[in-house]
Design a protein around this motif. Structure first.
Motif, PDB file in Angstrom:
ATOM      1  N   GLU A   1       1.601  -0.421   0.908  1.00 37.48           N
ATOM      2  CA  GLU A   1       1.114  -0.087   2.019  1.00 37.48           C
ATOM      3  C   GLU A   1       0.846  -1.231   2.924  1.00 37.48           C
ATOM      4  O   GLU A   1       0.637  -2.477   2.679  1.00 37.48           O
ATOM      5  CB  GLU A   1      -0.705   0.024   1.455  1.00 37.48           C
ATOM      6  CG  GLU A   1      -1.579   0.268   2.675  1.00 37.48           C
ATOM      7  CD  GLU A   1      -2.925   0.549   2.305  1.00 37.48           C
ATOM      8  OE1 GLU A   1      -3.930   0.657   2.876  1.00 37.48           O
ATOM      9  OE2 GLU A   1      -3.323   0.193   1.046  1.00 37.48           O
TER      10      GLU A   1
ATOM     11  N   ARG B   1       2.352   4.381   6.608  1.00 45.08           N
ATOM     12  CA  ARG B   1       2.154   2.859   6.327  1.00 45.08           C
ATOM     13  C   ARG B   1       1.623   2.878   4.805  1.00 45.08           C
ATOM     14  O   ARG B   1       1.837   1.816   4.191  1.00 45.08           O
ATOM     15  CB  ARG B   1       0.740   2.575   7.206  1.00 45.08           C
ATOM     16  CG  ARG B   1       1.018   2.175   8.483  1.00 45.08           C
ATOM     17  CD  ARG B   1      -0.267   1.870   9.088  1.00 45.08           C
ATOM     18  NE  ARG B   1      -0.076   1.090  10.461  1.00 45.08           N
ATOM     19  CZ  ARG B   1       0.206  -0.202  10.595  1.00 45.08           C
ATOM     20  NH1 ARG B   1       0.024  -1.010   9.597  1.00 45.08           N
ATOM     21  NH2 ARG B   1       0.393  -0.535  11.963  1.00 45.08           N
ATOM     22  N   ILE B   2       1.675   3.992   3.984  1.00 43.60           N
ATOM     23  CA  ILE B   2       1.460   4.032   2.644  1.00 43.60           C
ATOM     24  C   ILE B   2       2.640   4.936   2.249  1.00 43.60           C
ATOM     25  O   ILE B   2       2.735   6.016   2.482  1.00 43.60           O
ATOM     26  CB  ILE B   2      -0.055   4.701   2.190  1.00 43.60           C
ATOM     27  CG1 ILE B   2      -1.016   3.822   2.798  1.00 43.60           C
ATOM     28  CG2 ILE B   2       0.207   4.773   0.640  1.00 43.60           C
ATOM     29  CD1 ILE B   2      -2.227   4.469   2.266  1.00 43.60           C
ATOM     30  N   SER B   3       3.597   4.108   1.422  1.00 47.99           N
ATOM     31  CA  SER B   3       4.814   4.994   1.078  1.00 47.99           C
ATOM     32  C   SER B   3       5.101   4.382  -0.335  1.00 47.99           C
ATOM     33  O   SER B   3       5.009   3.181  -0.683  1.00 47.99           O
ATOM     34  CB  SER B   3       6.037   4.700   2.078  1.00 47.99           C
ATOM     35  OG  SER B   3       5.833   5.295   3.452  1.00 47.99           O
TER      36      SER B   3
ATOM     37  N   ASN C   1       6.841   9.392   3.596  1.00 51.77           N
ATOM     38  CA  ASN C   1       6.257   8.705   2.572  1.00 51.77           C
ATOM     39  C   ASN C   1       7.051   8.410   1.457  1.00 51.77           C
ATOM     40  O   ASN C   1       6.531   7.915   0.290  1.00 51.77           O
ATOM     41  CB  ASN C   1       4.745   9.115   2.385  1.00 51.77           C
ATOM     42  CG  ASN C   1       4.958  10.470   1.496  1.00 51.77           C
ATOM     43  OD1 ASN C   1       5.846  10.873   1.191  1.00 51.77           O
ATOM     44  ND2 ASN C   1       3.629  10.978   1.104  1.00 51.77           N
TER      45      ASN C   1
ATOM     46  N   SER D   1      -1.509  -2.276   5.640  1.00 47.87           N
ATOM     47  CA  SER D   1      -2.887  -1.718   6.082  1.00 47.87           C
ATOM     48  C   SER D   1      -2.929  -2.186   7.548  1.00 47.87           C
ATOM     49  O   SER D   1      -2.819  -3.105   8.237  1.00 47.87           O
ATOM     50  CB  SER D   1      -3.950  -2.732   5.222  1.00 47.87           C
ATOM     51  OG  SER D   1      -5.195  -2.241   5.608  1.00 47.87           O
TER      52      SER D   1
ATOM     53  N   GLU E   1       4.747   1.141  -4.822  1.00 47.57           N
ATOM     54  CA  GLU E   1       3.879   1.595  -4.161  1.00 47.57           C
ATOM     55  C   GLU E   1       3.521   0.559  -2.806  1.00 47.57           C
ATOM     56  O   GLU E   1       3.160  -0.367  -3.379  1.00 47.57           O
ATOM     57  CB  GLU E   1       2.752   2.109  -4.599  1.00 47.57           C
ATOM     58  CG  GLU E   1       2.849   3.039  -5.611  1.00 47.57           C
ATOM     59  CD  GLU E   1       3.648   4.387  -5.262  1.00 47.57           C
ATOM     60  OE1 GLU E   1       3.321   4.687  -4.346  1.00 47.57           O
ATOM     61  OE2 GLU E   1       4.575   4.866  -6.017  1.00 47.57           O
TER      62      GLU E   1
END
Length: 280
Positions: free
Chosen positions: A257, A243-245, A207, A259, A255
């Motif tokens: 994402e 997917r969130i990194s 991430n 989704s 940041e």
């Protein structure tokens, strides 16, 4: 005539912002934008951004000229600066306020988060080769981990559009990449009919990614918001990141994402005012 402006940056990706709401076309020509962006003889910036009146049901329209005079469809760091500049023009910062912005890449919606942070709904990534556009893949197919000869080397690349084209290259060590040497070769490669932005990416963890960018029309910059979004999309497609990194760029971190709920990409990061002035 003197022209008032404000200068903002998003992680060092800097822009000249101009209030253009009273006129339907940019107040500055593309040739004059090049002069304004010159870091020795002008104000100095990666681009000039114009705040125009909205179209249809949008609040405002964003136009941007790069430092070479070209006009991109969108700019991720630029639209965060655009949103903060709107609060300056409106004379208030309303936390949680979302603006509907018309761009050449379609509707983009930034939200004021406070403390200089802006969260942007960047919409859905386009993955089909013809929508990026690139001839590297077949019509209707994704371009993921494909071979591309650039100069005297073969690279494995993935392609994503975030309203503008991106070529993503995963490497073991981005410090070994000479952007000055290779960047323009990627940008102008014949498989990209509208040229391309190019990101070199090093995976630090599932991430956390580090990225360097060569921007179409601007060259090496300290950050690229759409590039950071495309980086995470490509990382997911290549099963290299979550997917969130967090994406670390030379100018700082964003940041990101992608989704699963709505397939939209969300970018959160700073937009900072540097100064205001006027130029003849």
């Amino acid at each position: 005539m003197t022209l008032k402006f404000s200068k903002y940056h998003g992680l060092g990706n800097d822009f000249i912002l101009i209030d253009n709401r009273h006129q339907s076309q940019p107040l500055v020509s593309q040739e004059d934008a090049v002069k304004m962006c010159d870091r020795h003889f002008g104000i100095g910036a990666d681009g000039v951004i114009f705040v125009l009146a909205g179209e249809g049901d949008t609040d405002y329209t964003m136009r941007i000229f790069n430092s070479d005079g070209s006009e991109p469809e969108m700019c991720g760091n630029g639209i965060r600066c655009f949103a903060q500049f709107i609060t300056e023009l409106e004379g208030k910062e309303e936390i949680g306020k979302t603006y509907r912005i018309h761009t050449l890449a379609g509707l983009i919606c930034p939200t004021i988060m406070g403390n200089g942070q802006v969260k942007v709904d960047m919409g859905e990534p386009q993955l089909e080769a013809e929508k990026i556009p690139t001839t590297l893949g077949k019509t209707g197919e994704k371009v993921v981990n494909e071979s591309l000869i650039v100069g005297d080397r073969t690279y494995h690349v993935s392609c994503v559009s975030m309203g503008n084209p991106h070529c993503l290259v995963f490497v073991e060590d981005i410090e070994q990449i000479n952007l000055n040497e290779i960047g323009s070769k990627f940008e102008n490669h014949p498989v990209f009919p509208q040229k391309t932005n190019t990101e070199f990416i090093q995976i630090i963890s599932h991430n956390y990614l580090k990225m360097k960018v060569w921007e179409r029309g601007a060259g090496i910059t300290l950050a690229c918001g759409t590039g950071a979004c495309a980086t995470v999309v490509a990382g997911v497609l290549n099963e290299r990141c979550d997917r969130i990194s967090t994406v670390e760029l030379p100018g700082g971190c964003l940041e990101i994402e992608w989704s699963e709920k709505d397939n939209h990409v969300y970018m959160t990061g700073p937009a900072t005012k540097v100064f205001s002035g006027q130029i003849a």
